[in-house]
Design a protein around this motif. Structure first.
Motif, short mmCIF file in Angstrom:
data_model
loop_
_atom_site.label_atom_id
_atom_site.label_comp_id
_atom_site.label_asym_id
_atom_site.label_seq_id
_atom_site.Cartn_x
_atom_site.Cartn_y
_atom_site.Cartn_z
N LEU A 1 0.79 -1.23 0.00
CA LEU A 1 0.00 0.00 0.00
C LEU A 1 0.83 1.27 0.00
N VAL A 2 2.15 1.16 0.24
CA VAL A 2 2.95 2.38 0.26
C VAL A 2 3.01 3.03 -1.12
N MET A 3 2.57 2.32 -2.14
CA MET A 3 2.58 2.87 -3.50
C MET A 3 1.89 4.21 -3.57
N ALA A 4 0.76 4.33 -2.89
CA ALA A 4 -0.03 5.56 -2.97
C ALA A 4 0.45 6.62 -2.00
N ALA A 5 1.44 6.30 -1.17
CA ALA A 5 1.80 7.21 -0.09
C ALA A 5 3.28 7.56 -0.06
N VAL B 1 21.86 -0.58 -3.22
CA VAL B 1 20.66 -0.08 -3.87
C VAL B 1 20.46 -0.82 -5.18
N CYS B 2 19.39 -1.64 -5.24
CA CYS B 2 19.08 -2.39 -6.47
C CYS B 2 18.47 -1.48 -7.52
N CYS B 3 17.54 -0.64 -7.07
CA CYS B 3 16.88 0.32 -7.97
C CYS B 3 16.21 1.38 -7.10
N SER B 4 15.89 2.51 -7.69
CA SER B 4 15.22 3.58 -6.96
C SER B 4 14.47 4.46 -7.94
N GLY B 5 13.51 5.22 -7.42
CA GLY B 5 12.71 6.10 -8.26
C GLY B 5 11.29 6.17 -7.76
N SER B 6 10.37 6.55 -8.65
CA SER B 6 8.96 6.60 -8.27
C SER B 6 8.46 5.18 -8.02
N PRO B 7 7.38 5.02 -7.23
CA PRO B 7 6.85 3.68 -7.00
C PRO B 7 6.53 2.94 -8.30
N GLU B 8 5.96 3.65 -9.26
CA GLU B 8 5.57 3.00 -10.52
C GLU B 8 6.80 2.51 -11.28
N SER B 9 7.85 3.33 -11.32
CA SER B 9 9.05 2.92 -12.07
C SER B 9 9.75 1.75 -11.38
N VAL B 10 9.79 1.77 -10.05
CA VAL B 10 10.43 0.66 -9.32
C VAL B 10 9.66 -0.63 -9.52
N SER B 11 8.31 -0.53 -9.52
CA SER B 11 7.50 -1.75 -9.68
C SER B 11 7.70 -2.40 -11.04
N ARG B 12 8.24 -1.64 -12.01
CA ARG B 12 8.49 -2.19 -13.35
C ARG B 12 9.95 -2.57 -13.55
N ASP B 13 10.80 -2.26 -12.58
CA ASP B 13 12.24 -2.48 -12.75
C ASP B 13 12.57 -3.96 -12.64
N PRO B 14 13.36 -4.50 -13.57
CA PRO B 14 13.74 -5.92 -13.51
C PRO B 14 14.41 -6.31 -12.19
N ALA B 15 15.18 -5.38 -11.59
CA ALA B 15 15.86 -5.69 -10.33
C ALA B 15 14.85 -5.92 -9.21
N PRO C 1 1.31 -10.80 -4.26
CA PRO C 1 0.55 -10.90 -5.50
C PRO C 1 -0.65 -9.98 -5.52
N ASN C 2 -0.85 -9.32 -6.67
CA ASN C 2 -2.00 -8.44 -6.93
C ASN C 2 -2.00 -7.17 -6.11
N LEU C 3 -0.89 -6.87 -5.41
CA LEU C 3 -0.88 -5.67 -4.58
C LEU C 3 0.26 -4.73 -4.95
N ALA C 4 0.80 -4.88 -6.17
CA ALA C 4 1.91 -4.03 -6.56
C ALA C 4 1.49 -2.57 -6.66
N LEU C 5 0.31 -2.33 -7.18
CA LEU C 5 -0.22 -0.97 -7.25
C LEU C 5 -1.59 -0.97 -6.60
N TYR C 6 -1.85 0.04 -5.79
CA TYR C 6 -3.09 0.03 -5.01
C TYR C 6 -3.62 1.45 -4.90
N THR C 7 -4.88 1.63 -5.22
CA THR C 7 -5.56 2.90 -4.94
C THR C 7 -6.85 2.58 -4.23
N HIS C 8 -7.36 3.55 -3.48
CA HIS C 8 -8.51 3.28 -2.64
C HIS C 8 -9.46 4.46 -2.72
N ASP C 9 -10.72 4.19 -3.03
CA ASP C 9 -11.71 5.25 -3.11
C ASP C 9 -12.16 5.63 -1.71
N HIS C 10 -11.96 6.89 -1.33
CA HIS C 10 -12.30 7.32 0.02
C HIS C 10 -13.73 7.89 0.05
#
Length: 257
Positions: free
Chosen positions: A184-188, A199-213, A225-234
């Motif tokens: 859930l830290v993706m959104a925060a 440091v294997c990789c660094s950057g925005s959450p979206e770029s890190v989630s796509r990094d091969p490392a 699984p299934n929790l790499a990117l998460y948004t929540h309607d408040h």
């Protein structure tokens, strides 16, 4: 660009003859949330202790802004069950001062109603909020949180990370989070640093989630699984256990991209 609060450059740490960190660099700036992720034993807590000045690097440099105020929220804290200790007294032991300051910190953490509750009666989510209030008493320039959502369910974690963004906005502080995966830290978070002693990789959450490392370290599912990117309607609120509060509709709008 604001002056960095902490600048870690090419830091290595050797403990007991073992290399714990190798050539790690990190910059913490006001108003930014940085998250350290990595498996157990990756050196995340050691790097946090380097930032806090509790561990001296074997090589490299650490520069902290003069007069830096730090608030620290540990991963665990053990309190004797036989000790009669209210939340208010627990906070006072950490930072003696006026009652108004403790009330304000608890209110900022969303748990003002727990001030007279015994700490032994708190749920996991409530205790995490109280530990956050304890860290906030210092009015920190830098807030360091070690696995702050440990033992809290998914919805409760989402509410806690949303609160951290609010704290960052209110105080203008930097926040350093330690986590074992993106979850859930993706959104925060503004920046993610993936650590495996280096440091294997660094950057925005979206770029890190796509990094091969990242995928090499955590696998195709990113460790969760299934929790790499998460948004929540408040469109509803959660209590400290993560449940939707009565009177608020919960339509299950939790989306995974």
């Amino acid at each position: 660009m604001s002056e960095p609060l902490v600048n870690v450059q090419a830091v290595s740490v050797t403990l007991g003859g073992n290399s714990v960190l190798s050539e790690v660099s990190l910059t913490l700036a006001p108003g930014r949330i940085t998250t350290l992720i990595g498996p157990n034993g990756a050196g995340k807590s050691t790097l946090a202790r380097v930032v806090l000045g509790l561990v001296t690097p074997s090589s490299g440099s650490v520069n902290r802004r003069k007069g830096l105020r730090v608030g620290y929220m540990p991963q665990h804290i053990k309190i004797d069950d036989s000790l009669p200790l209210t939340v208010d007294r627990f906070l006072w032991l950490a930072a003696p001062g006026p009652t108004s300051a403790r009330r304000a910190a608890l209110e900022q953490a969303g748990v003002a109603h727990l001030r007279r509750r015994a700490v032994q009666q708190l749920s996991g989510g409530e205790m995490q909020r109280v530990l956050l209030a304890r860290a906030l008493l210092r009015k920190p320039d830098l807030l360091v949180l070690d696995e702050p959502a440990q033992g809290v369910d998914v919805a409760g974690q989402n509410a806690l990370y949303g609160l951290l963004k609010s704290v960052r906005d209110d105080l203008g502080c930097a926040i350093l989070l330690i986590s074992h995966d993106l979850h859930l830290v993706m959104a925060a978070t503004d920046e993610v640093i993936c650590l495996q002693r280096h440091v294997c990789c660094s950057g925005s959450p979206e770029s890190v989630s796509r990094d091969p490392a990242y995928h090499e370290l955590f696998g195709p599912g990113g460790g969760t699984p299934n929790l790499a990117l998460y948004t929540h309607d408040h469109d509803h609120d959660h209590d400290l256990h993560g449940d939707a509060q009565p009177g608020h509709q919960h339509d299950g709008n939790c989306h995974h991209d």
